[in-house]
Every structure is written in structure tokens, then in C-alpha cells.
Enzyme design. Structure first.
Site, mmCIF file in Angstrom:
data_model
loop_
_atom_site.group_PDB
_atom_site.id
_atom_site.type_symbol
_atom_site.label_atom_id
_atom_site.label_comp_id
_atom_site.label_asym_id
_atom_site.label_seq_id
_atom_site.Cartn_x
_atom_site.Cartn_y
_atom_site.Cartn_z
ATOM 1 N N HIS A 339 -57.502 49.796 -4.307
ATOM 2 C CA HIS A 339 -58.019 51.146 -4.465
ATOM 3 C C HIS A 339 -58.674 51.641 -3.175
ATOM 4 O O HIS A 339 -58.888 50.890 -2.226
ATOM 5 C CB HIS A 339 -59.021 51.198 -5.625
ATOM 6 C CG HIS A 339 -60.249 50.360 -5.411
ATOM 7 N ND1 HIS A 339 -61.363 50.797 -4.721
ATOM 8 C CD2 HIS A 339 -60.538 49.098 -5.809
ATOM 9 C CE1 HIS A 339 -62.281 49.860 -4.703
ATOM 10 N NE2 HIS A 339 -61.812 48.801 -5.349
ATOM 11 N N CYS A 358 -61.940 43.163 -6.334
ATOM 12 C CA CYS A 358 -60.850 44.097 -6.073
ATOM 13 C C CYS A 358 -60.671 44.311 -4.572
ATOM 14 O O CYS A 358 -61.547 43.987 -3.770
ATOM 15 C CB CYS A 358 -61.109 45.427 -6.764
ATOM 16 S SG CYS A 358 -60.889 45.349 -8.566
#
Length: 461
Positions: A339, A358
Site C-alpha cells: 500500500h 505490511c
């Protein structure tokens, strides 16, 4: 295609498989409970060759339009073929493996005695071990820390089929060579191994060569691959790097980024972020949002309180959103994805192990638009329109797009040169230690290590 077989019974001579298929077996009490067509389970080390390789009748199994054969794992070897196998084993060090793992001395003794059942059994066994190590990797699963990639090569390149191919063609070396990783980085490591004399450096190169064998041989025609210790992401099409992006990865410890092979199913432009309860409740964000509506609106937070008092906080799309302007939808049990981030200045740091698992990506909007176009989910014009709309939009990826999260401490960098990267998670040690131990049979192709679901605390870093 997998076939589950019931437990061998001591003294039994046949086993009947669902559908009426049977094969002869000199069954032992210590024999495996499960067999895969064309594969020999090695869960217990048999004390005799007969126990190690029960003869199996090649009979077809039909399921719909699919036919699979149970292929014998011991087949007749000519002296010439066995000599070719011995030559492969003698030179297997070039692939980062150790000739002593494949019983070369015993094989040569059997070759000197001419064709025999012992030669058939020894050669077939050594060939099978080579297939396993070249195809699946030599490192046992318990030494592959936070490795959650399922390598499907064993279902496609079955040991029995390869043995038949090798013996019928007489090309033992060529059959085994087709198992080595096709990625150009593996060839670079192999070339470096040939030039390196230092024992420690050779060992580290060998460990990273084996990491390539843990992956599927064919990564696909287009894919994303990120090497966590390098802090880099590559978009690759037909083995050519189209573009690279700096990354931010998980902090060492419980929030270290695991190694995965997943599929991108969509690109989410202008995502929302559902705040983890560790922040909503643990850090008091829920109460702060409810009690300070002006601040909450400026920060993009919306909170709802249920009848049971449970508070849910969702950050709306916008410049302050913790996921930035895009995320790649790649469902997995670890809740790991790629992301954007509003804290783009962090990409200038050398040490970028900063997240809670992440992977944050620089130039993320460029990547998202490119992914939407390559995945045939949108034209360039459509992708730009949704990206700049400010509204939550999910663009599906129609054409398959794998993403590989890998961990190489010796690898080709984004400039095409071999480099060494800091072992930020300490994952080298168990792999290196396994190289000093005898090869391990009965290696599972899936780990039973704990799956850690990451709650990526993006707001605090």
C-alpha cells in the site's frame, strides 16, 4: 492431483484405493500413511531397500477427464545410465548441493558390479533425492522461518515421471537440469559460487541458491517480487524489470514481514482504513473521535458505537489516510498487503524496517495505475480518472498477477549486480545450520509455523 491412501497394514501385499485401484506393496508397520501418485513418502527411514521402495503397479486413476498414473519409484538402470547419474552427483556442488548427500560411493560400487537389483534401488533412490533437493530445496521446513509459500512443482514435476523420462531418454543430466530455477538471479548466484573460495561466503551463496528452489520454478509471465532485506519491489514482465520501487517493511520481531506468494485480485484506489482495536481501544482513539468531532473530521475519522459499547473507527479516503491513495487487494491469512503511505519521507531512510508487517511502497499511485492497466482491469484513462476521483474504487485484476514476498541476503540488486543485504530478521542462521546437517527426508511442502495476523499500526510511524 493428490490421492489419499489408508494406513499400510503389516504383512499386507496389496492396498485398494478408492475407485478400485490397487498396487502391490511389501508393507511395513513403519510405512507412511499417505502417498501421492508418483511420489515416495520418506516419513520413516526404512532399514532395507525393499521397504524403502515397494514395487507399485502403474495403473491409471480416472477422475472425470483426468488420468494420473502411479509410477514406480524403482526402475531398471543400465550401467551407462548409472554412470551418468554418478557424474551428475559428482558435479552437483555447482548447484550449491553436496555430493555426499547422495550416496555416491555406494552407487559407484554397485556400478562396478554391473546390472543388479541393488544398482536399480541405489540409483533410483539417489535420483529421487536429487529430484527432491533440486525441485523443492534442501532446507527442511523447520529452518525456513516465517515461510508460507506452497511450492506446487512437486505436483507437476513428479519424481516417478522424471525417473521414467530420464531412463527412457538416457539423458539423466538433462532431466535433472530442468529442475533448477529458471530465474536469472539463480544463474548469477551459481556463477558467483564458482568464483568464490571463501567458505563462509560460499555457504551464504548456497543458502540463497536454495531459497530460489523453495519457490515455484515458473513465477509467471508478469509478477511483483519484493526482496524484504533489500527494501525494493520489482514489477517484472517476461523476466524483464519494468520498474522498481523502494519499500518499507515490518520491524524485526513479531511484526516481521512473512514470506508469501499470493495473487493480486484488485487495486483499491482511495482506500478506507479500518483502524485496529489495538488503537481504537488500546490507545483510546475511539473515545477521542467521538468526543472531538472537529478533530475527527479533519483527520478523516468516522466512529460508530454499537449497543454493546463496541466502537468502530474507519478513516475515510483522503491525503491523511494511513493507507495513502492505494492498496493492492491480495487476500491472505496474514492480512499482509502492499500500500501507499502519507509518510513518504521515510523512503529516504536507509533502514526501512519500520512497519507492523505490511509493505509500504513509494510511487504507489504510479504502481497502482500500472497494475490496473497490466491486469486489464482498466485503461490508462480510466485508471487515472478513478485514482484522482478521491472516492473509494476497487478495480479488479482480470489477468493473473502473482506477488512474491521473498527474503534473499545475497541477490542481484536493482542495478543488476550481486549484492549482500543485512539479515534484518536473523533468518540466515537456521538455513546455514541445515547445510551442515545430513539431508532430511520427508520434508513437508507446507509449514506448520504459527500464522501471525498483522494489525498494521500505520498511524504511529
Amino acid at each position: 492431483m493428490k490421492l489419499l491412501v489408508g494406513k499400510f497394514l503389516a504383512g499386507a501385499t496389496t492396498l485398494t484405493i478408492a475407485g478400485g485401484i490397487a498396487f502391490a506393496a511389501q508393507a511395513q508397520e513403519s510405512a507412511p500413511e499417505n502417498l501421492i501418485p508418483g511420489e515416495q513418502s520418506q516419513s520413516a527411514a526404512p532399514k532395507s531397500f525393499d521397504a524403502a521402495f515397494p514395487d507399485m503397479v502403474s495403473e491409471p486413476m480416472v477422475q472425470g477427464d483426468l488420468v494420473a498414473k502411479i509410477v514406480p519409484l524403482v526402475q531398471p538402470w543400465s550401467v551407462r545410465n548409472a554412470q551418468s547419474l554418478a557424474a551428475v552427483i559428482d558435479g552437483i556442488g555447482a548447484e550449491g548441493l553436496d555430493p555426499k548427500d547422495y550416496d555416491l560411493a555406494a552407487l559407484r560400487t554397485a556400478i562396478a558390479s554391473g546390472p543388479s537389483q541393488e544398482l536399480d534401488e541405489l540409483a533410483s533412490r539417489s535420483f529421487g533425492w536429487l529430484v527432491e533437493d533440486l525441485r523443492d530445496g534442501r532446507t527442511p521446513m523447520d529452518a525456513r522461518k516465517q515461510w508460507f509459500v506452497v511450492d506446487r512443482d512437486r505436483d507437476v514435476l513428479r519424481t516417478g515421471d522424471l525417473l521414467t523420462q530420464a531412463l527412457e531418454s538416457g539423458d539423466i543430466a538433462g532431466t535433472l537440469a530442468q529442475l533448477t530455477p529458471a530465474h536469472p538471479d539463480y544463474a548469477q548466484l551459481k556463477a558467483a559460487l564458482a568464483k568464490t573460495q571463501d567458505p563462509a561466503k560460499r555457504k551464504l551463496i548456497r543458502a540463497n541458491m536454495d531459497r530460489w528452489r523453495w519457490l515455484e520454478r515458473d513465477l509467471g509471465s508478469q509478477y511483483l517480487i519484493t526482496n524484504v532485506p533489500e527494501y525494493q519491489l520489482r514489477l517484472t514482465v517476461n523476466d524483464k524489470i519494468i520498474s522498481t520501487y523502494r519499500t518499507i517493511v515490518g520491524k524485526p520481531g513479531r511484526t516481521a514481514t512473512p514470506q508469501l506468494a499470493e495473487t493480486v485480485e484488485g487495486v483499491i484506489f482511495n482506500p478506507t482504513w479500518t483502524v485496529p482495536q489495538s488503537i481504537v481501544k488500546g490507545e483510546g482513539l475511539g473515545a477521542k473521535v467521538l468526543n472531538n468531532p472537529g478533530w475527527a473530521k479533519a483527520a478523516g475519522y468516522k466512529a460508530t458505537k454499537g449497543e454493546n459499547g463496541w466502537i468502530t473507527v474507519v478513516q475515510q479516503p483522503g491525503p491523511a489516510n494511513s493507507l495513502g491513495r492505494m492498496k493492492l487487494d491480495m487476500p491472505n491469512p496474514h492480512a499482509i498487503f502492499l500500500h501507499d503511505t502519507p509518510s513518504r519521507g521515510l523512503f529516504n531512510q536507509d533502514d526501512r524496517a519500520l512497519s507492523h508487517g505490511c509493505i509500504r511502497t513509494e510511487r504507489a499511485l504510479e504502481l497502482a495505475i500500472t497494475m490496473a492497466i497490466l491486469g486489464k482491469g482498466a485503461t490508462k484513462e480510466e485508471a487515472v480518472e478513478v485514482a484522482t476521483s478521491g472516492e473509494y474504487t476497487r478495480v479488479p485484476i482480470v489477468k493473473e498477477m502473482p506477488v512474491y514476498i521473498t527474503y534473499f541476503t545475497v541477490a542481484t540488486d536493482i542495478n543488476g549486480k550481486l549484492a549482500t543485504f543485512k539479515d534484518i530478521y536473523g533468518r540466515d542462521e537456521p538455513v546455514l545450520a541445515s547445510l551442515d546437517q545430513p539431508r532430511v527426508s520427508n520434508r513437508a511442502n507446507e509449514t506448520d509455523e504459527e500464522v501471525i495476523v498483522i494489525e498494521d499500526d500505520l498511524r504511529t510511524s
